[in-house]
Scaffold this motif. Structure first.
Motif, PDB file in Angstrom:
ATOM      1  N   ARG A 321       0.818  -1.214   0.000  1.00 55.99           N
ATOM      2  CA  ARG A 321       0.000   0.000   0.000  1.00 55.99           C
ATOM      3  C   ARG A 321       0.852   1.265   0.000  1.00 55.99           C
ATOM      4  NH1 ARG A 321      -5.235  -0.697   4.029  1.00 55.99           N
ATOM      5  NH2 ARG A 321      -6.180  -2.494   2.989  1.00 55.99           N
ATOM      6  N   TYR A 322       2.048   1.176   0.547  1.00 53.01           N
ATOM      7  CA  TYR A 322       2.913   2.356   0.637  1.00 53.01           C
ATOM      8  C   TYR A 322       3.751   2.534  -0.623  1.00 53.01           C
ATOM      9  CZ  TYR A 322       4.981   5.953   3.657  1.00 53.01           C
ATOM     10  OH  TYR A 322       5.348   7.143   4.250  1.00 53.01           O
ATOM     11  N   TRP A 323       3.643   1.582  -1.535  1.00 49.69           N
ATOM     12  CA  TRP A 323       4.449   1.618  -2.753  1.00 49.69           C
ATOM     13  C   TRP A 323       3.793   2.529  -3.793  1.00 49.69           C
ATOM     14  CZ3 TRP A 323       7.836  -2.935  -4.536  1.00 49.69           C
ATOM     15  CH2 TRP A 323       8.535  -3.458  -3.443  1.00 49.69           C
ATOM     16  N   PRO A 329      10.648   9.198  -2.300  1.00 52.82           N
ATOM     17  CA  PRO A 329      11.693   9.840  -1.483  1.00 52.82           C
ATOM     18  C   PRO A 329      11.833   9.218  -0.094  1.00 52.82           C
ATOM     19  CG  PRO A 329      10.356  11.493  -2.592  1.00 52.82           C
ATOM     20  CD  PRO A 329       9.674  10.182  -2.799  1.00 52.82           C
ATOM     21  N   LEU A 330      10.739   8.733   0.477  1.00 52.79           N
ATOM     22  CA  LEU A 330      10.806   8.113   1.798  1.00 52.79           C
ATOM     23  C   LEU A 330      11.502   6.756   1.738  1.00 52.79           C
ATOM     24  CD1 LEU A 330       7.245   9.032   3.093  1.00 52.79           C
ATOM     25  CD2 LEU A 330       9.419  10.117   3.663  1.00 52.79           C
ATOM     26  N   PHE A 331      11.319   6.031   0.637  1.00 45.71           N
ATOM     27  CA  PHE A 331      12.062   4.783   0.456  1.00 45.71           C
ATOM     28  C   PHE A 331      13.559   5.078   0.310  1.00 45.71           C
ATOM     29  CE2 PHE A 331       7.937   2.953  -0.400  1.00 45.71           C
ATOM     30  CZ  PHE A 331       8.085   1.628  -0.004  1.00 45.71           C
ATOM     31  N   PHE A 385       9.456  -2.959   4.837  1.00 43.28           N
ATOM     32  CA  PHE A 385       9.680  -2.633   3.427  1.00 43.28           C
ATOM     33  C   PHE A 385       8.427  -2.861   2.592  1.00 43.28           C
ATOM     34  CE2 PHE A 385      11.245  -3.780  -0.885  1.00 43.28           C
ATOM     35  CZ  PHE A 385      11.851  -2.583  -1.201  1.00 43.28           C
ATOM     36  N   PHE A 386       7.691  -3.931   2.876  1.00 36.89           N
ATOM     37  CA  PHE A 386       6.543  -4.282   2.046  1.00 36.89           C
ATOM     38  C   PHE A 386       5.201  -3.806   2.602  1.00 36.89           C
ATOM     39  CE2 PHE A 386       9.572  -7.513   0.527  1.00 36.89           C
ATOM     40  CZ  PHE A 386       9.445  -7.329  -0.843  1.00 36.89           C
ATOM     41  N   CYS A 387       5.096  -3.597   3.914  1.00 34.83           N
ATOM     42  CA  CYS A 387       3.767  -3.415   4.510  1.00 34.83           C
ATOM     43  C   CYS A 387       3.576  -2.136   5.310  1.00 34.83           C
ATOM     44  CB  CYS A 387       3.451  -4.604   5.435  1.00 34.83           C
ATOM     45  SG  CYS A 387       3.510  -6.221   4.621  1.00 34.83           S
TER      46      CYS A 387
END
Length: 457
Positions: A321-323, A329-331, A385-387
């Motif tokens: 969902r955050y992808w 920029p946050l990644f 990273f994923f969730c």
């Protein structure tokens, strides 16, 4: 950063406290000198901020200013819940146990008259965070000494403890947040687990008792921060080891160890389940005037977890969902810490093989301990990273000991683990110093942003 490798370790705790005081003073000075309330004025809307009639004297004025600057982001939820309890559903994303601790301390100070100020919840939260952070550095030093025996190990342990003080979590470890308390309880659990292991593989009743205490500490850390539940994987691994050994022979000692592991795992799980049960009692089973069940939708799930629901419903956490492009920029911001956590976790796989940077000399349990403690760390990294909102990894990482040990090994430009093997002088110290520089710069910049109530957080 040469002082990290040159500092004498004959009086490590005195040196650690000196480093702690200097670093915290620097961060607090940054916070105090940061101008204005920032773009979010939530803290200044609190009653204790508007009412200054009870503020007399220099020290209370300074404490109030520090409390204002550090009561940002999650700390607002923690301190407000400490003042009047968890009322709204979304507040259950923030530790019930930590807020309750602050509430009890505030009630005690009010009863004794020791701290008769309206901002006592914020000030006491700041005090708890500082004491917990300082103590967790000491506990990490002791843990690293057990994992890495000998004089070289003591040097690495001191550096690892210093790195915890300089954590990129920055002011989140000084504010009325749960991170420092979680780190203390998590490191204490890891220390007790390390002390419960036997080189011979046959544990004593005292060691089994230490294992149970480790489960209690991990349970408390889970009550403070939900990700502490991942530490239960350590007990699951230990249980599999014991069950596998049953194939060779059965003994009462092994059975007692298995029972201790089971109880430790239950204690860890209770740290997550009990706050959920309290929330269930508050929100579920409600019947309105017409006799209909007015409970919230999460109450009717197979596993009615308010924590999982509010993370999904209010903060939009979930798989991928955050992808989004706007979060790129946050990644990028989180990528250095993600890389450190991943690399240090895989490093533990080769600690005894001599295939990567090592520490010398190592004990017989070094590799096993590091790999066990690395498992929750890598699971957390993948989950965030994923969730989750990926930028929080910089502060969540503060409660996991393995990466501190890895960076410490890099700083001293580590050697092979086997004393009989030829020592290979690997060019790792440059990478280690670069990581330390990143930690210091990130924590300083984040300190200014945090105190100004500016993202990211």
């Amino acid at each position: 950063m040469s002082w990290l490798t040159q500092t004498p370790v004959h009086h490590p705790y005195r040196s650690l406290i000196s480093v702690f005081v200097l670093w915290k003073a620097f961060l607090l000075l940054l916070a105090i000198l940061t101008p204005g309330p920032g773009y979010d004025t939530s803290t200044t809307l609190a009653q204790w901020h508007r009412d200054t009639r009870d503020i007399k004297g220099l020290i209370p004025t300074i404490l109030r200013q520090i409390s204002t600057k550090l009561t940002r982001w999650d700390a607002i939820y923690f301190t407000e819940a400490a003042r009047r309890g968890h009322v709204f559903e979304q507040e259950w994303a923030f530790s019930y146990a930590f807020s309750k601790l602050i509430n009890l301390l505030a009630a005690g100070s009010e009863h004794t008259g020791a701290f008769p100020y309206e901002f006592k919840e914020s000030a006491l939260g700041v005090a708890v965070a500082h004491m917990a952070h300082a103590t967790s550095a000491v506990v990490l030093h002791r843990l690293a000494c057990i994992i890495l025996p000998g004089m070289q190990g003591r040097k690495l342990a001191f550096i690892a403890a210093c790195l915890h003080i300089l954590s990129p979590g920055g002011l989140f470890l000084s504010a009325p947040n749960a991170e420092s308390t979680h780190s203390l309880l998590s490191f204490t659990g890891a220390l007790l687990f390390a002390q419960s292991l036997s080189v011979s593989g046959i544990s004593t009743s005292i060691q089994d008792g230490l294992l149970l205490l480790a489960g209690i500490m991990y349970g408390l850390s889970t009550a403070v921060r939900g990700n502490g539940l991942l530490n239960g994987v350590i007990f699951l691994e230990e249980a599999f080891r014991i069950l596998y050994s049953f194939m060779q022979d059965f003994s009462f000692t092994k059975f007692r160890r298995l029972a201790a592991v089971g109880l430790a795992g239950i204690c860890t799980g209770l740290g997550y389940a009990l706050p959920q049960y309290i929330a269930y009692q508050q929100f579920c089973g409600n019947v309105n005037s017409t006799g209909e069940d007015s409970s919230r939708e999460w109450c009717r799930r197979a596993i009615p977890s308010i924590y999982s629901f509010v993370q999904e419903h209010y903060w939009d956490n979930g798989f991928l969902r955050y992808w989004t492009l706007s979060n790129l920029p946050l990644f990028a911001l989180a990528s250095p810490m993600l890389a450190i956590l991943v690399y240090s976790s895989f490093w533990t796989l080769n600690v005894e093989s001599g295939d990567t940077i090592q520490v010398c000399p190592t004990g017989q349990l070094t590799g096993r301990l590091l790999r066990s403690l690395a498992t929750p760390q890598i699971i957390l990294t993948v989950m965030v990273f994923f969730c989750n909102h990926v930028q929080i990894i910089t502060r969540l990482s503060s409660g996991y000991p393995v990466w501190y040990v890895w960076v410490a090994a890099l700083i001293v430009d580590g050697y092979t683990a086997s004393p009989s093997a030829p020592k290979r002088h690997l060019d790792g110290s440059g990478y280690g110093q670069t990581i330390v520089q990143y930690m210091v710069i990130y924590a300083a910049v984040q300190g200014v942003l945090f105190a100004s109530f500016l993202p990211p957080a």
